[in-house]
Design an enzyme around this catalytic site. Structure first.
Site, mmCIF file in Angstrom:
data_model
loop_
_atom_site.group_PDB
_atom_site.id
_atom_site.type_symbol
_atom_site.label_atom_id
_atom_site.label_comp_id
_atom_site.label_asym_id
_atom_site.label_seq_id
_atom_site.Cartn_x
_atom_site.Cartn_y
_atom_site.Cartn_z
ATOM 1 N N TYR A 102 -1.163 -0.964 10.565
ATOM 2 C CA TYR A 102 -1.503 -1.274 9.215
ATOM 3 C C TYR A 102 -0.293 -0.477 8.329
ATOM 4 O O TYR A 102 0.434 -1.438 7.617
ATOM 5 C CB TYR A 102 -2.547 -0.651 8.862
ATOM 6 C CG TYR A 102 -2.972 -0.899 7.314
ATOM 7 C CD1 TYR A 102 -3.152 -1.963 6.918
ATOM 8 C CD2 TYR A 102 -3.007 0.441 6.433
ATOM 9 C CE1 TYR A 102 -3.599 -1.994 5.465
ATOM 10 C CE2 TYR A 102 -3.077 0.060 5.013
ATOM 11 C CZ TYR A 102 -3.315 -1.197 4.603
ATOM 12 O OH TYR A 102 -3.562 -1.227 3.159
ATOM 13 N N SER B 69 0.909 -1.105 -0.126
ATOM 14 C CA SER B 69 -0.083 0.056 0.003
ATOM 15 C C SER B 69 0.924 1.322 0.061
ATOM 16 O O SER B 69 2.156 1.115 0.618
ATOM 17 C CB SER B 69 -0.896 0.310 1.370
ATOM 18 O OG SER B 69 -1.495 1.224 1.149
HETATM 19 N N1 LIG Z 1 -8.752 -0.787 -0.774
HETATM 20 C C1 LIG Z 1 -7.815 0.015 -0.496
HETATM 21 O O1 LIG Z 1 -7.903 1.320 -0.233
HETATM 22 C C2 LIG Z 1 -6.404 -0.370 -0.272
HETATM 23 C C3 LIG Z 1 -5.533 0.460 -0.445
HETATM 24 C C4 LIG Z 1 -4.108 0.081 -0.316
HETATM 25 C C5 LIG Z 1 -3.893 -1.218 -0.201
HETATM 26 N N2 LIG Z 1 -4.833 -2.344 -0.217
HETATM 27 C C6 LIG Z 1 -4.548 -3.715 0.191
HETATM 28 O O2 LIG Z 1 -5.054 -4.429 -0.933
HETATM 29 C C7 LIG Z 1 -5.484 -5.725 -0.673
HETATM 30 C C8 LIG Z 1 -6.945 -5.941 -0.883
HETATM 31 O O3 LIG Z 1 -7.743 -5.121 -0.223
HETATM 32 P P1 LIG Z 1 -9.050 -4.993 -0.772
HETATM 33 O O4 LIG Z 1 -9.235 -3.153 -1.111
HETATM 34 O O5 LIG Z 1 -9.384 -5.603 -1.929
HETATM 35 O O6 LIG Z 1 -9.943 -5.315 0.316
HETATM 36 P P2 LIG Z 1 -11.173 -5.860 0.711
HETATM 37 O O7 LIG Z 1 -12.207 -5.638 -0.403
HETATM 38 O O8 LIG Z 1 -11.651 -5.700 1.975
HETATM 39 O O9 LIG Z 1 -10.893 -7.462 0.429
HETATM 40 C C9 LIG Z 1 -10.130 -8.124 1.430
HETATM 41 C C10 LIG Z 1 -9.955 -9.537 1.125
HETATM 42 O O10 LIG Z 1 -9.044 -10.331 1.938
HETATM 43 C C11 LIG Z 1 -9.764 -11.208 2.426
HETATM 44 N N3 LIG Z 1 -9.470 -11.739 4.179
HETATM 45 C C12 LIG Z 1 -9.620 -10.843 4.847
HETATM 46 N N4 LIG Z 1 -9.198 -11.454 6.301
HETATM 47 C C13 LIG Z 1 -8.958 -12.638 5.897
HETATM 48 C C14 LIG Z 1 -8.594 -13.902 6.740
HETATM 49 N N5 LIG Z 1 -8.327 -13.560 7.762
HETATM 50 N N6 LIG Z 1 -8.213 -14.828 5.840
HETATM 51 C C15 LIG Z 1 -8.343 -14.900 4.589
HETATM 52 N N7 LIG Z 1 -8.857 -13.928 3.823
HETATM 53 C C16 LIG Z 1 -9.182 -12.927 4.291
HETATM 54 C C17 LIG Z 1 -11.356 -11.139 2.493
HETATM 55 O O11 LIG Z 1 -12.206 -12.155 2.204
HETATM 56 P P3 LIG Z 1 -12.976 -12.800 3.530
HETATM 57 O O12 LIG Z 1 -13.657 -11.553 4.220
HETATM 58 O O13 LIG Z 1 -14.033 -13.521 2.650
HETATM 59 O O14 LIG Z 1 -12.054 -13.644 4.456
HETATM 60 C C18 LIG Z 1 -11.046 -10.443 1.105
HETATM 61 O O15 LIG Z 1 -11.290 -11.165 -0.008
HETATM 62 C C19 LIG Z 1 -5.075 -5.585 0.946
HETATM 63 O O16 LIG Z 1 -3.822 -6.216 1.290
HETATM 64 C C20 LIG Z 1 -5.107 -4.143 1.042
HETATM 65 O O17 LIG Z 1 -4.049 -3.989 2.502
HETATM 66 C C21 LIG Z 1 -6.232 -1.781 -0.063
#
Ligand SMILES: NC(=O)c1ccc[n+]([C@@H]2O[C@H](COP(=O)([O-])OP(=O)(O)OC[C@H]3O[C@@H](n4cnc5c(N)ncnc54)[C@H](OP(=O)(O)O)[C@@H]3O)[C@@H](O)[C@H]2O)c1
Length: 402
Positions: free
Chosen positions: A295, A282
């Site tokens: 985080y 991130s």
């Molecule tokens: N969205 C943003 O603004 C942003 C910005 C920078 C970086 N990121 C990074 O991008 C990545 C993906 O995030 P996203 O934005 O796609 O978030 P998201 O929509 O909340 O998706 C998160 C995913 O992780 C899974 N997950 C959460 N806890 C888990 C666990 N304990 N075991 C297995 N799976 C788990 C969730 O599935 P389940 O709930 O079904 O387990 C979901 O599929 C993350 O690493 C995040 O830090 C996101």
């Protein structure tokens, strides 16, 4: 060092490498000297054949500095806008060289001098124009590059779900990992129907001590060519108001799970001489982020992990990439307990990652995020950056958690 030089200069014709070195010299050595050390009275700048002197020249040097910096970066990273920028800038120099001696000396002397100095740049303009396909990035088939199977963690939502779609579109069979089995099953049906690929569903809690090993065991019978360590969560709030258990889970999910999965699956890629590992970091990992402190620390961990592996594994044919998204419209904000705010689409973030895979160790998705991330981490003083970050994060954090 020799690997770095090979990396820097390979894949470009020699004359383009020369142009890149020249632009780098201008951006990092000459222009800073010209702007900050050269006496004002000695300063001269030519733009489109018009000569500026004194303070006007100092001012005109600033866009010049920016242009050389952008061109050096564009050559290095083969940016698509260079198809226009390189010939345009070279044409501008050619016109300047052609006109300036005419204004300066007039008559035949000026005309001949203009021709002699302008013609090489006219040829260079033509060469850039003819070589513009060099800047069209062809991703090629990921399946051919890395293998038939991909494991994608966090595939039930957001960025992971879009990774699964993009990889399946390329004909790659997918192992979908997350906790919500019903969401994974729905995606599996979609991918099978739409792209005729094989899909496996592995419901697992990757924050639990056994979760990552459970997934690695489940895929031991297939040659995993691409591992996308994407599952991750945030947790907004002041450290002393956060729950210890939730903090531990976040560190396990964001840091321990990618380490274990990579450690289990990467040796197979190394032995086959091809493979890829992507980890979702991130822009939050570039600097301390008060009110998102743990985080941002986990994402700094991911950044260092991925960039180090990139250098270690290149010679073995394994590409590693850290994807650094800025705010992205997924379930992340709600899960992290943030107040809603704007963001990019998950598919654009995934596109940026797949374009950069094999080209560089890390990629910030979106140019504005890139500017912000680099300004803060490279030029800001650490206390100032922490205070500014805190101010920004306050707007995204519910009052009771500030
Ligand atoms: N969205 C943003 O603004 C942003 C910005 C920078 C970086 N990121 C990074 O991008 C990545 C993906 O995030 P996203 O934005 O796609 O978030 P998201 O929509 O909340 O998706 C998160 C995913 O992780 C899974 N997950 C959460 N806890 C888990 C666990 N304990 N075991 C297995 N799976 C788990 C969730 O599935 P389940 O709930 O079904 O387990 C979901 O599929 C993350 O690493 C995040 O830090 C996101």
């Amino acid at each position: 060092m020799s690997e770095w030089l090979h990396d820097l200069f390979s894949g470009r014709p020699w004359w383009m490498n020369l142009a890149m070195v020249f632009c780098g010299f201008m951006a990092f050595v000459y222009m800073p000297w010209d702007i900050f050390w050269k006496p004002v009275e000695a300063d001269q700048e030519v733009w489109f054949g018009v000569m500026f002197t004194g303070w006007a020249a100092k001012l005109a040097a600033v866009p010049h500095w920016f242009v050389y910096g952008a061109l050096a970066y564009g050559f290095r990273r083969r940016r698509s806008w260079m198809r226009i920028a390189a010939p345009l800038y070279s044409a501008q120099v050619a016109i300047g060289m052609l006109l300036w001696p005419n204004f300066q000396y007039g008559s035949w002397t000026g005309f001949l001098l203009g021709l002699i100095s302008g013609l090489p740049f006219a040829f260079l303009t033509l060469a850039f124009w003819n070589a513009r396909d060099h800047f069209v990035h062809k991703r090629g088939s990921l399946r051919e590059r890395y293998g038939d199977w991909a494991v994608i963690t966090g595939a039930s939502a957001g960025i992971g779900l879009e990774f699964a779609r993009a990889l399946a579109r390329d004909g790659i069979h997918c192992v979908l990992v997350a906790r919500r089995r019903e969401k994974l099953n729905a995606l599996a049906t979609e991918l099978k129907e739409q792209f005729q690929v094989e899909v496996r569903v592995e419901a697992a809690d990757l924050a639990s001590p056994d979760g990552p090993d459970q997934v690695a065991d489940a895929v031991a019978d297939i040659d995993v060519g691409i591992l996308v360590n994407n599952a991750g969560v945030g947790y907004a709030g002041r450290f002393d108001k956060q729950e210890t258990g939730r903090l531990r889970e976040m560190v396990n999910l964001n840091c321990v799970a990618p380490v274990v999965l990579t450690s289990r699956l990467l040796p197979g890629m190394r032995d086959r001489g091809r493979g890829a590992m992507i980890v979702s970091g991130s822009v939050a990992g570039r600097q301390p982020l008060p009110l998102h402190g743990i985080y941002s620390a986990t994402k700094a961990f991911d950044l260092h992990l991925g960039e180090a592996l990139w250098a270690e594994m290149r010679a073995d044919g394994v590409d590693v990439l850290v994807l650094e998204p800025g705010p992205t419209l997924t379930e992340f904000q709600q899960a992290a307990g943030e107040l809603p705010h704007e963001g990019a689409s998950a598919s654009s973030v995934v596109n940026a990652a797949l374009d950069a895979l094999g080209q560089q160790p890390s990629v910030v998705a979106g140019w504005w995020n890139w500017v912000r991330a680099n300004l803060a981490s490279r030029f800001g003083s650490r206390p100032l950056v922490a205070y500014v970050a805190r101010h920004i994060m306050e707007r995204q954090t519910p009052e009771e958690m500030r």
